[in-house]
Design a protein around this motif. Structure first.
Motif, PDB file in Angstrom:
ATOM      1  N   ASP A 123      35.498   2.582 -13.952  1.00  0.00           N
ATOM      2  CA  ASP A 123      36.782   3.034 -14.490  1.00  0.00           C
ATOM      3  C   ASP A 123      37.585   1.819 -14.938  1.00  0.00           C
ATOM      4  OD1 ASP A 123      39.084   4.303 -15.162  1.00  0.00           O
ATOM      5  OD2 ASP A 123      39.545   5.076 -13.167  1.00  0.00           O
ATOM      6  N   SER A 155      40.127   9.685 -16.590  1.00  0.00           N
ATOM      7  CA  SER A 155      40.069   9.541 -15.132  1.00  0.00           C
ATOM      8  C   SER A 155      39.898  10.877 -14.441  1.00  0.00           C
ATOM      9  CB  SER A 155      41.341   8.847 -14.623  1.00  0.00           C
ATOM     10  OG  SER A 155      41.417   7.515 -15.118  1.00  0.00           O
ATOM     11  N   GLN A 177      36.677   0.489  -9.848  1.00  0.00           N
ATOM     12  CA  GLN A 177      37.884   0.897 -10.548  1.00  0.00           C
ATOM     13  C   GLN A 177      38.614  -0.299 -11.143  1.00  0.00           C
ATOM     14  OE1 GLN A 177      39.570   2.896  -7.064  1.00  0.00           O
ATOM     15  NE2 GLN A 177      39.376   4.839  -8.144  1.00  0.00           N
ATOM     16  N   GLN A 178      39.553   0.003 -12.021  1.00  0.00           N
ATOM     17  CA  GLN A 178      40.371  -1.064 -12.609  1.00  0.00           C
ATOM     18  C   GLN A 178      41.223  -1.725 -11.534  1.00  0.00           C
ATOM     19  OE1 GLN A 178      43.216   0.293 -15.486  1.00  0.00           O
ATOM     20  NE2 GLN A 178      43.675  -1.753 -16.238  1.00  0.00           N
TER      21      GLN A 178
END
Length: 605
Positions: free
Chosen positions: A524, A403, A443-444
């Motif tokens: 991500d 990250s 993103q997650q």
């Protein structure tokens, strides 16, 4: 950076002219109203004692002499005068509210704008609750300071001075008696008002902890029930309630002491005035009407003392709030775009190709070292190049630095050492906005704003038409999922997307990224929240999303990077392996171990 984000913040602060002057600078848009408000306030402070004086003249004049005709005229004049006093109160109150609202709106707007410009490192150190506290409770204390403290104190102070002057004119001896008693009443009121303010603030903060814990418990109810934490959480909540109750009881006890004490003091002072005034009346040094008039004026003299004590405490609270608010406003970002930074050229502007053929950017890391705390690097000597249109997979255990790399690509952070270059330009020479307009990030932890599905997808490109949004969803093979929602693309997502499933929220984020027509795509852990069936549909769509674009994929499911042009395997902030999927599997190293674990887990599922 001086850290003001501590639990035991200063509740009171001495008056500072610099803070007061700066606070009123936010009232410039309504400076004419401020001028009128000052005039009205001063006028009203004079009117109130004069109204009482006129009342005394009526008692000692027409009433004492039984002149009914003159009494009618006197009462008519008194009524008109009283109407003017009340009319001015209306305008003073309304103008104060308007000035206070202007200042509050200006402060909140500036806080919001300054916070939006802070780099990500700021949010690592400053708690969200502190930022919200500046915008809510601290700014509200400043509203009180503007609307009440200044102008109410000005009015009450003027009333006290004018009442004192009229009393001195009417009977100097009785006035000196009153003047001698005033410090006693002020001292008692001041001491207990400070104590009340401390305890009131403590009770308010205690209640904030109660409500925050309640909200946290409701949001985390699945975890609570899943780990059978009901009894433990209930015990913690009871402790907070007991602490809040103790603070409330302390507040009530202090108030219960203050009110009777002020009442006793008032009765004691009245007894003294009656004794001295009665003696002067018996000796023909003043008339009974003059004594009654003096009592009215004395009441006007004493009543502002309690109010001024309260307003003084409020002023100290407002000063402390002003210091915290202006600290946040004045806090300079750790870094900003360099003055000489220029926009990253956008080849999409002149491109005639379809969105899926967007030219990717060239991204290069050269000897990059980075740490959120510069003294504790989390990345060490990172070197790699992503050619335009290539896909880079980032693999490694939690905390390995994946990250951090994508945060540097997105210019959310700047490298501690080394260079990040985009299209052969060092990232410091590129304006952040121009870079972000050429990026798409999923993103997650997907985040949706309150509004409709359509609003959230269109956020990446506000000018996009409904057809553009539908086409982006169609390319990702998820239009049918959106149209299957209760109101289709117009379905309200709820706060943070709570009315949708995790997978649906993630698909919205994918569509939002594609609609932006990005040159650089960052995923991500983007597919970790999507079920296997939806992911199978999405894999084909991802090929379209990534085609022609430079992409960085942080992979939880290694199936998403099997076709990556280069896989970087990270461990403790260093690249320990690199190559294509097949090469790394054949090499039998760390990646091969991770892939074997992944395939075993997938087979067991």
């Amino acid at each position: 950076m001086q850290d003001h984000d501590h639990e035991n913040e200063v509740q009171f602060k001495p008056l500072e002219w610099g803070l007061i002057r700066r606070l009123f600078s936010y009232a410039r848009p309504v400076r004419r109203k401020v001028a009128w408000l000052s005039v009205v306030t001063v006028t009203r402070s004079i009117q109130l004692p004069m109204l009482t004086w006129v009342m005394g003249l009526i008692i000692s004049g027409p009433i004492a002499h039984h002149d009914a005709g003159l009494l009618v005229w006197a009462l008519g004049g008194y009524f008109i005068f009283a109407l003017s006093v009340d009319g001015l109160y209306h305008f003073r109150h309304r103008l104060a509210l308007e000035v206070g609202e202007t200042v509050v709106s200006g402060l909140r707007t500036e806080i919001f704008e300054k916070v939006q410009r802070q780099p990500m490192s700021f949010f690592h150190r400053v708690k969200l609750g502190r930022v919200l506290g500046r915008v809510t409770s601290d700014v509200e204390s400043l509203r009180v300071g503007i609307q009440d403290v200044l102008f109410v104190s000005l009015e009450q102070g003027g009333q006290l001075i004018v009442a004192a002057a009229v009393m001195a004119y009417c009977d100097l001896v009785l006035f000196l008696v009153v003047l001698g008693m005033a410090p006693i009443l002020w001292g008692v009121n001041r001491r207990f008002r400070m104590r009340l303010s401390y305890e009131s603030r403590a009770a308010s903060e205690s209640f904030s902890r109660v409500t925050a814990t309640l909200a946290e418990s409701v949001n985390g109810i699945r975890v609570t029930q899943g780990f059978v934490r009901q009894q433990t959480n209930s015990g913690l909540f009871r402790n907070l309630l007991n602490a809040h109750s103790r603070l409330n009881l302390a507040l009530v006890r202090t108030s219960a002491i203050l009110v009777p004490m002020l009442e006793v003091n008032s009765q004691f002072f009245i007894a003294i005035l009656l004794m001295v005034g009665g003696w002067r009346t018996f000796n023909d040094l003043m008339t009974l009407a003059e004594l009654i008039q003096f009592f009215f004026l004395a009441n006007l003299f004493f009543s502002p003392l309690a109010t001024l004590g309260t307003q003084y405490n409020n002023a100290l609270v407002a000063m402390a709030g002003a210091e915290r608010v202006f600290w946040l406003i004045d806090h300079k970002p750790e870094w900003e775009d360099a003055p000489e930074a220029t926009a990253l050229p956008d080849p999409r502007v002149a491109a005639t190709s379809a969105p899926s053929q967007t030219h990717g950017a060239r991204v290069a890391f050269r000897d990059v070292t980075f740490g959120y705390d510069p003294q504790k690097p989390v990345l060490h000597d990172i070197n790699f190049v992503a050619e335009p249109g290539q896909t880079i997979g980032l693999v490694g255990h939690t905390g390995s630095g994946k990250s951090s790399i994508i945060g540097l690509v997105a210019k959310f952070y700047l490298p501690t050492a080394g260079e990040v270059r985009i299209d052969e330009r060092e990232v410091r020479t590129i304006t952040s906005d121009s870079l972000h307009r050429q990026m798409g990030i999923v993103q997650q932890q997907n985040f949706l704003f309150t509004g409709t599905v359509l609003d959230n997808i269109r956020m990446s490109r506000p000018e996009a038409s409904d057809d553009d949004v539908r086409e982006a969803a169609r390319q990702l093979d998820c239009l049918d999922i959106f149209e299957g929602l209760p109101d289709g693309l117009l379905t309200e997502v709820g706060e943070r997307g709570t009315s949708l499933s995790v997978g649906q929220r993630q698909l919205i984020c994918f569509t939002r990224a594609l609609l932006a027509d990005p040159r650089i795509v960052i995923l991500d852990e983007a597919t970790s929240a999507i079920d296997a069936m939806t992911e199978a549909r999405l894999q084909t769509a991802l090929v379209k999303l990534l085609h022609g674009r430079t992409s960085f994929i942080v992979a939880h499911r290694l199936s998403t990077i099997r076709h990556a042009d280069q896989v970087l395997v990270l461990d403790q902030g260093r690249i320990i392996e690199r190559g294509r999927h097949e090469e790394l599997v054949a090499a039998g190293g760390r990646y091969s171990e991770l892939y074997a674990q992944f395939t075993q887990t997938a087979a067991a599922a």
